[in-house]
Design an enzyme around this catalytic site. Structure first.
Site, short mmCIF file in Angstrom:
data_model
loop_
_atom_site.label_atom_id
_atom_site.label_comp_id
_atom_site.label_asym_id
_atom_site.label_seq_id
_atom_site.Cartn_x
_atom_site.Cartn_y
_atom_site.Cartn_z
N HIS A 80 54.32 101.53 32.35
CA HIS A 80 54.92 102.42 31.35
C HIS A 80 54.07 103.69 31.20
O HIS A 80 53.48 103.94 30.15
CB HIS A 80 55.00 101.66 30.02
CG HIS A 80 55.98 102.21 29.04
ND1 HIS A 80 56.08 103.56 28.76
CD2 HIS A 80 56.90 101.59 28.25
CE1 HIS A 80 57.01 103.74 27.84
NE2 HIS A 80 57.52 102.56 27.51
N GLU A 118 58.10 106.16 34.74
CA GLU A 118 57.64 104.78 34.90
C GLU A 118 58.18 104.17 36.21
O GLU A 118 59.38 104.17 36.45
CB GLU A 118 58.13 103.93 33.73
CG GLU A 118 57.82 104.54 32.37
CD GLU A 118 58.57 103.85 31.25
OE1 GLU A 118 58.80 102.63 31.35
OE2 GLU A 118 58.94 104.53 30.27
N ARG A 139 50.41 93.36 28.09
CA ARG A 139 49.78 94.53 27.49
C ARG A 139 49.04 94.20 26.20
O ARG A 139 48.40 95.09 25.62
CB ARG A 139 50.82 95.62 27.23
CG ARG A 139 51.92 95.22 26.27
CD ARG A 139 52.98 96.30 26.12
NE ARG A 139 53.93 95.95 25.06
CZ ARG A 139 54.56 96.82 24.30
NH1 ARG A 139 54.35 98.11 24.47
NH2 ARG A 139 55.41 96.41 23.38
N GLN A 183 59.12 92.38 23.15
CA GLN A 183 59.37 93.63 23.86
C GLN A 183 58.29 93.89 24.91
O GLN A 183 57.11 93.86 24.62
CB GLN A 183 59.41 94.79 22.85
CG GLN A 183 59.50 96.17 23.44
CD GLN A 183 60.92 96.61 23.72
OE1 GLN A 183 61.85 95.85 23.51
NE2 GLN A 183 61.10 97.83 24.18
N ASP A 205 66.14 108.22 27.62
CA ASP A 205 65.80 106.84 27.96
C ASP A 205 66.76 106.43 29.07
O ASP A 205 67.87 105.96 28.81
CB ASP A 205 65.94 105.92 26.75
CG ASP A 205 65.40 104.51 27.01
OD1 ASP A 205 64.97 104.24 28.16
OD2 ASP A 205 65.43 103.68 26.08
#
Length: 310
Positions: A189, A286, A119, A114, A236
Site C-alpha cells: 500500500h 499500489e 501490518r 481491513q 480509489d
C-alpha cells in the site's frame, strides 16, 4: 472474481541464519545494533525498533519491524520519496499510516480485519548482507495465536529489501507451512510524497478498471482510456492485469519508475477531502494481487517491486 492459482517451489531457507538473527526483533532497542555494513537496527518513533539501510552513495531507507513497514526512502539529494501521514501513530495500537504497509492475507475489506494482520504484527530480522555497497535486509513474519485467531493457517512471509543509489527493491515470499491449502490476497500500500494536483501515472491505458468511488462494495467496471491518469478528486481504482512497469510523476520534480514481477494488479488511491489534513501531499500507487492466490502445503508465491529514479 475468478480465483488465480499460482504455485512455486519451496525456497531453500538457511535456517541456521534465520535462528541466528531472529533475536533482533525486540519490543524495544536499548542501543544501536549493527549486523552488516550499511544495515543497523536502532530505536525509532515511539521507541519502536527500526532497520536503517545506508548506501555509500548517500541514499537511506528505514523499515519498522512493527508491520515490516518501509517508512522512508531518501535518495542521494536527501529527498524522501515516501510519505508518512501526520496522523500516523507509533504505539502498536494501529498500523503505521504511510510508507509501504503490507496488506496480507487480505487486501481491503473481507472476512477478517481491513487489509489483514501483517501490518500490525512484529516482524523479525533474519538476514542482512551488503552486495557491492548495496545494503540488504530480510524480515520474517510467521503465524501465531493472533493471526490464527482470525486466519487459522501456518505460513511464513519473507520480505527482502535492497537499497541502491537511486532505487529500492522489495521481494515478498509467502510460503504455506500448513498441512492444508490456503488462499490469500495481498498488496503493498505504497504512499508516495506528491503534489496531488500535479501528480500523474503513465502506463495504465487499456487496463480493465474497478472504480470504487461511488460504492466500494460494488465497484463500477470500466476500461482506462487515458495515456496519463491524474488525481482530480477522490480516487480509489483497481487496474486489473496491469503492466509490469509504470511511471509516476509526483508533481514535485521526480519521475519514479515502478516495476514489478508477479504483482498482477495496480491500485490508485487518494482520499481527497476524507483526509483533508494531508491528501494534497501524497498519492498511493499500489502493486497488488486482487485475485486469490492458492497455495498447497509447502508451496510458495513470490512478488517483487522495484522503485527507481533517473
Amino acid at each position: 472474481m475468478a480465483m488465480v492459482s499460482m504455485s512455486f517451489s519451496l525456497p531453500n531457507l538457511n535456517l541456521r541464519r534465520v535462528n541466528r538473527y531472529s533475536g533482533m526483533a525486540l519490543a524495544s532497542v536499548n542501543k544501536e545494533t549493527s549486523t552488516t555494513v550499511g544495515v543497523r537496527v536502532t530505536e525509532g518513533e515511539g521507541n519502536l525498533p527500526k532497520v536503517v539501510l545506508t548506501s555509500p552513495h548517500g541514499s537511506e531507507a528505514e523499515i519498522y519491524l512493527f508491520g515490516g513497514c518501509l517508512t522512508s526512502w531518501k535518495v542521494p539529494n536527501g529527498k524522501d520519496l515516501l510519505f508518512v501521514r501526520p496522523d500516523a501513530v507509533f504505539n502498536k495500537k494501529k498500523p503505521i499510516s504511510g510508507g509501504v504497509p503490507h496488506c496480507f492475507p487480505q487486501f481491503g475489506p473481507g472476512a477478517i480485519q481491513q487489509h489483514g494482520f501483517a501490518r500490525n504484527l512484529d516482524w523479525s530480522v533474519v538476514d542482512s548482507d551488503n552486495a557491492d555497497g548495496n545494503p540488504v535486509v530480510t524480515l520474517l513474519l510467521k503465524d501465531g495465536p493472533y493471526s490464527r485467531s482470525m486466519w487459522d493457517f501456518g505460513f511464513q512471509a519473507l520480505y527482502k529489501v535492497i537499497l541502491n543509489s537511486k532505487s529500492i527493491s522489495t521481494e515478498l515470499t509467502i510460503t504455506n507451512t500448513d498441512n492444508k491449502p490456503f488462499s490469500f490476497t495481498s498488496a503493498l500500500h505504497t504512499y508516495f510524497s506528491a503534489s496531488v494536483t500535479g501528480a500523474s501515472v503513465k502506463g495504465l491505458k487499456g487496463c480493465k478498471t474497478l472504480d470504487k468511488e461511488l460504492d466500494p462494495t460494488n465497484p463500477v467496471e470500466g476500461k482506462e482510456e487515458r495515456d496519463v491518469v491524474i488525481f482530480p478528486g477522490f480516487v480509489d481504482r483497481v487496474y486489473l492485469d496491469a503492466p509490469s512497469e509504470l511511471q509516476l510523476d509526483n508533481g514535485l520534480g521526480d519521475v519514479i519508475t515502478i516495476k514489478n514481477t508477479n504483482w498482477s494488479d495496480t491500485v490508485l488511491w487518494n482520499p481527497h477531502l476524507q483526509m483533508e489534513a494531508c491528501y494534497k501531499d501524497f498519492v498511493c500507487v499500489e502493486n497488488a494481487q486482487i485475485g486469490n492466490v492458492q497455495l498447497e502445503p509447502q508451496q510458495s508465491w513470490t512478488a517483487k517491486q522495484h522503485l527507481s529514479i533517473d
